[in-house]
Write an enzyme that holds these catalytic residues in place. Sequence first.
Site, PDB file in Angstrom:
ATOM      1  NE  ARG A  30      13.362  11.922   6.035  1.00 55.53           N
ATOM      2  CZ  ARG A  30      13.491  10.606   5.986  1.00 55.53           C
ATOM      3  NH1 ARG A  30      14.475   9.994   6.631  1.00 55.53           N
ATOM      4  NH2 ARG A  30      12.652   9.860   5.279  1.00 55.53           N
ATOM      5  CD  GLU A  36       8.617   8.454   9.384  1.00 54.44           C
ATOM      6  OE1 GLU A  36       8.771   9.250   8.420  1.00 54.44           O
ATOM      7  OE2 GLU A  36       9.424   8.362  10.317  1.00 54.44           O
ATOM      8  CG  HIS A  37       3.947   6.759   6.020  1.00 49.26           C
ATOM      9  ND1 HIS A  37       4.049   6.569   4.662  1.00 49.26           N
ATOM     10  CD2 HIS A  37       4.886   5.972   6.588  1.00 49.26           C
ATOM     11  CE1 HIS A  37       5.011   5.679   4.430  1.00 49.26           C
ATOM     12  NE2 HIS A  37       5.532   5.308   5.579  1.00 49.26           N
ATOM     13  CG  ASP A  39       5.499  13.614   3.812  1.00 45.33           C
ATOM     14  OD1 ASP A  39       4.788  12.578   3.742  1.00 45.33           O
ATOM     15  OD2 ASP A  39       6.626  13.694   3.279  1.00 45.33           O
ATOM     16  N   GLY A 125      18.843   3.200   0.388  1.00 40.71           N
ATOM     17  CA  GLY A 125      17.787   2.306   0.866  1.00 40.71           C
ATOM     18  C   GLY A 125      17.746   2.180   2.373  1.00 40.71           C
ATOM     19  N   GLY A 127      16.384   4.500   4.386  1.00 41.40           N
ATOM     20  CA  GLY A 127      15.306   5.326   4.949  1.00 41.40           C
ATOM     21  C   GLY A 127      15.816   6.652   5.490  1.00 41.40           C
ATOM     22  CB  SER A 129      16.290  11.522   2.803  1.00 44.32           C
ATOM     23  OG  SER A 129      14.999  11.617   3.213  1.00 44.32           O
ATOM     24  CG  ASP A 175      12.153  12.339   2.635  1.00 46.09           C
ATOM     25  OD1 ASP A 175      11.678  12.574   3.756  1.00 46.09           O
ATOM     26  OD2 ASP A 175      12.099  11.226   2.083  1.00 46.09           O
TER      27      ASP A 175
HETATM   28  C1  GAF Z   1       9.451   8.732   2.452  1.00 44.98           C
HETATM   29  C2  GAF Z   1       8.829   9.851   1.631  1.00 44.98           C
HETATM   30  F1  GAF Z   1       9.688  10.269   0.657  1.00 44.98           F
HETATM   31  C3  GAF Z   1       8.419  11.017   2.521  1.00 44.98           C
HETATM   32  O1  GAF Z   1       7.758  11.989   1.766  1.00 44.98           O
HETATM   33  C4  GAF Z   1       7.553  10.534   3.687  1.00 44.98           C
HETATM   34  O2  GAF Z   1       6.244  10.256   3.240  1.00 44.98           O
HETATM   35  C5  GAF Z   1       8.180   9.341   4.380  1.00 44.98           C
HETATM   36  O3  GAF Z   1       8.530   8.315   3.466  1.00 44.98           O
HETATM   37  C6  GAF Z   1       7.281   8.742   5.421  1.00 44.98           C
HETATM   38  O4  GAF Z   1       7.063   9.650   6.455  1.00 44.98           O
HETATM   39  O5  GAF Z   1      10.656   9.131   3.020  1.00 44.98           O
END
Ligand code: GAF
Length: 384
Positions: A30, A36-37, A39, A125, A127, A129, A175
């Site tokens: 995804r 961001e950060h 969830d 790695g 970012g 997912s 994710d």
């Molecule tokens: C990573 C985590 F797996 C997600 O759950 C999310 O917190 C993200 O970082 C940051 O938005 O992908």
Amino acid sequence: MLVPEKEARRVYAKNFGGNGPDIAVFAPGRVNLIGEHTDYNGGFVLPMALPLVTVMVGTRRDDGKICIVTTAEGADEPKKVEFKTPSAAPKWANYVKGVIQHYRGKSGGPVPGFNAVVATSVPLGGGLSSSASLEVASYTFLQQLCPDDGDLVQKALTCQKAEHTFPGVPCGIMDQFISVMGKEGQALLIDCRSLEVKPLPLTDPKLSVLITNSNVRHELTGSEYPTRRRQCEEAAKALGKESLRDASMEELEGNSAKKDSLSEVCYRRARHVISEIERTTKAAEALENGDYQLFGKLMVESHNSLRDDYEVSCPELDELVSIAVEVPGVYGSRMTGGGFGGCTVTLLETSVAERTKERIKEKFRGSPSFYITKPSAGSGVLPD
Ligand code: GAF
């Protein structure tokens, strides 16, 4: 879809001979457009599933043993594991083992033995997912082997639990959820507390989403991610809230008694999360109204907040964003995913996509790679 199925089948034949595979499934990576950060703070996120996928092909075996091979570039050794009971190492296999551990088929019994090969077009790695796509592909594979009751939310939650236990990453739900629920042509606004979803069409041919991989490798398994999570919990507690989703900017800034009980670092972490949740709902509205300028502005604000308050960016990601936003026709750009490397996501006019790539190649100090991408489907069985 960039489906590495052929490769998976070839490696399967090499390792397991002529019989099978009878099962072939996929799950996407995804890109998160904004949110961001948020969830794991019960907030909003706005991701879309990618046409980059992890594929798992395989066949049941009768001795209860499980044997899995990965072809993924960058996965640690050994690339082939065989076990009856899940145990640690190599790292890549933990994502599969966690799912095996937590999977509940309708029959209630243990997961039967199988041979399988994993192949992926999601960069490890990066970012995007890769981990969640491996978990969700594993779950989808097990659904073919010993069906569950088909509850999709449960599927995402089980994959999240798998990541918490085996690899030991206390991730949020974004994710796994988007890898299961992704829809062609739609980004999803997800309320990570209620798990309600609002689909937002993203089909305007004049609009493109460009992902730029800095190729600086990002690892969620380090201590930074759990530290951020803890700091958010601390901040929520100091503000007297269950989670930062319940706190407003006025509450954070206004009440000096509460403010004093927060360390400077936790204050800044909270300021990022609270403002990011607000930005995400505004961005969703902007997308609905076709206001791409506003969406782009919010993306840049999101990046700055992640860089300065949340401190999860890195010089390479900052540089990629700065270069992209200078190109006329680019609406906005930001780091995407956990941070500390990986990718940026850029929203731009389709007509300037190639020019933007060229500009980045000219000016960026590293070796970037690019994907111009569209919202794609969530996990499923590959057609015969
Ligand atoms: C990573 C985590 F797996 C997600 O759950 C999310 O917190 C993200 O970082 C940051 O938005 O992908």
